[in-house]
Design a protein around this motif. Structure first.
Motif, PDB file in Angstrom:
ATOM      1  N   ASP A   1      41.289  45.835  36.752  1.00 59.69           N
ATOM      2  CA  ASP A   1      42.289  46.355  37.686  1.00 59.69           C
ATOM      3  C   ASP A   1      42.414  45.511  38.951  1.00 59.69           C
TER       4      ASP A   1
ATOM      5  N   ASP B   1      44.881  45.237  28.968  1.00 58.39           N
ATOM      6  CA  ASP B   1      45.629  45.592  30.173  1.00 58.39           C
ATOM      7  C   ASP B   1      46.281  44.374  30.825  1.00 58.39           C
ATOM      8  N   GLN B   2      45.722  43.199  30.606  1.00 63.96           N
ATOM      9  CA  GLN B   2      46.318  41.987  31.175  1.00 63.96           C
ATOM     10  C   GLN B   2      47.512  41.509  30.346  1.00 63.96           C
TER      11      GLN B   2
ATOM     12  N   SER C   1      51.519  46.072  29.098  1.00 71.51           N
ATOM     13  CA  SER C   1      51.736  46.976  30.234  1.00 71.51           C
ATOM     14  C   SER C   1      52.597  48.181  29.862  1.00 71.51           C
ATOM     15  N   ARG C   2      53.083  48.218  28.620  1.00 69.78           N
ATOM     16  CA  ARG C   2      53.896  49.334  28.138  1.00 69.78           C
ATOM     17  C   ARG C   2      53.461  49.671  26.708  1.00 69.78           C
TER      18      ARG C   2
ATOM     19  N   HIS D   1      45.802  59.160  33.015  1.00 69.65           N
ATOM     20  CA  HIS D   1      47.083  58.445  33.063  1.00 69.65           C
ATOM     21  C   HIS D   1      48.176  59.330  33.665  1.00 69.65           C
TER      22      HIS D   1
ATOM     23  N   ASP E   1      49.812  53.659  38.588  1.00 72.53           N
ATOM     24  CA  ASP E   1      49.917  52.706  37.485  1.00 72.53           C
ATOM     25  C   ASP E   1      51.214  51.914  37.553  1.00 72.53           C
TER      26      ASP E   1
ATOM     27  N   ARG F   1      51.047  49.054  39.638  1.00 74.97           N
ATOM     28  CA  ARG F   1      50.350  47.926  39.021  1.00 74.97           C
ATOM     29  C   ARG F   1      51.168  47.342  37.862  1.00 74.97           C
ATOM     30  N   ASP F   2      52.431  47.779  37.746  1.00 82.79           N
ATOM     31  CA  ASP F   2      53.311  47.362  36.649  1.00 82.79           C
ATOM     32  C   ASP F   2      52.752  47.772  35.298  1.00 82.79           C
ATOM     33  N   ARG F   3      52.228  48.999  35.243  1.00 82.37           N
ATOM     34  CA  ARG F   3      51.750  49.564  33.977  1.00 82.37           C
ATOM     35  C   ARG F   3      52.363  50.944  33.792  1.00 82.37           C
TER      36      ARG F   3
ATOM     37  N   TYR G   1      51.820  54.113  31.075  1.00 82.27           N
ATOM     38  CA  TYR G   1      51.064  54.628  29.934  1.00 82.27           C
ATOM     39  C   TYR G   1      51.761  55.827  29.284  1.00 82.27           C
TER      40      TYR G   1
END
Length: 299
Positions: free
Chosen positions: A51, A128-129, A132-133, A182, A189, A192-194, A196
């Motif tokens: 993260d 996660d890197q 992101s979707r 989530h 999130d 962080r451009d995520r 879930y």
């Protein structure tokens, strides 16, 4: 281990107080508590690497044999962390470099733990890197298999209670806890451009990412969060018989995990499923009440 290094490790372990559920409460045997905190320290640190939440200054990079400037290169950090993890299991070598992995080594040896759950947590953070979707709910469950389920399996390993049925129940609880987290952290999130929330569910409820960026939730977002919360509740129900399958203090510990999840779901519901202003959090009293209710049902 120097005083400074020990304090650096302690800062990571202190984050246990802010989790949704008790990580290693006072009532578990001291040996378990030390081993559970060693596992927690590992899991917390690998998540902090993934993260980008490491302490400033690059000390963790240095401990892992990298330059301090590499602390923001998350994939390089995860690779170095995996290399150090493998030193935990290498009985012939000098041992790991990072103090939290050094702390983990006797736990691994005492309980004959295998590398797989630890490697799963690293791979989740690598994912996660790259990802992101999540297109479907099944895709999200596959991610939870890496990011959440290894923790429950390690708890069973530390307490010497693993069996195929208990692992199946534990996986359900851990996946539920991950999904609940989530839901609490949708806004964080997104920052962080995520995302879930499965894309197929967002489409079904006509929710866009622009809706998730608003200060408060509209009706569609609330309906979507309620739907995912209901799914998480079903998973918790599926996993709850794990509590009744064990005895003594482990029963109390597992009831705390389940109670933490149920209390968090109640907090989300009490907020009207509006998670965008900030994470709805359960109080310690509500966690205790839910844990007690779980014990009465499963005892």
């Amino acid at each position: 281990m120097t005083a400074g290094t020990d304090a650096h490790a302690r800062a990571v372990l202190d984050k246990a107080a802010h989790e949704n559920f008790p990580v290693a409460p006072f009532f578990v045997p001291r040996a378990w508590r030390e081993d559970l905190m060693a596992v927690y320290g590992y899991a917390r640190l690998v998540d902090d690497i993934g993260d980008g939440d490491l302490a400033p200054g690059g000390r963790d990079a240095e401990l892992l044999g990298l330059d301090r400037e590499q602390t923001d290169d998350r994939l390089a950090m995860l690779d170095a962390f995996e290399a150090d993890l493998r030193r935990v299991f290498d009985t012939a070598g000098t041992g790991p470099r990072h103090p939290l992995l050094l702390r983990l080594r006797p736990t691994v040896r005492r309980h004959g733990l295998t590398p797989e759950p630890f490697l799963g947590l690293i791979e989740a953070n690598r994912q996660d890197q790259r990802v992101s979707r999540y297109a479907t709910y099944d895709d999200l469950l596959a991610y939870c298999e890496l990011s959440a389920n290894p923790v429950g399996r390690l708890v069973l390993g530390v307490t010497g209670t693993a069996s195929p049925e208990r692992i199946r129940r534990s996986d359900a609880v851990c996946t539920a806890l991950q999904i609940i987290e989530h839901l609490q952290d949708v806004a964080e999130d997104l920052g962080r451009d995520r995302v879930y929330l499965p894309a197929e569910d967002m489409e079904r409820f006509r929710v866009t990412e622009a809706d998730l960026a608003l200060p408060t939730s509209g009706a569609s977002v609330r309906a979507l969060v309620a739907y995912e919360a209901e799914r998480a509740g079903h998973l918790l129900n599926e996993g709850t018989p794990l509590v009744g399958s064990v005895h003594g203090r482990l029963k109390l510990l597992l009831a705390g995990f389940v109670g933490g999840g149920r209390a968090a779901l109640r907090a989300v519901a009490a907020a009207g499923y509006d998670v965008l202003p900030g994470p709805p959090k359960a109080t310690r009293l509500s966690v205790l009440r839910e844990a007690g209710a779980t014990l009465r049902r499963e005892g």
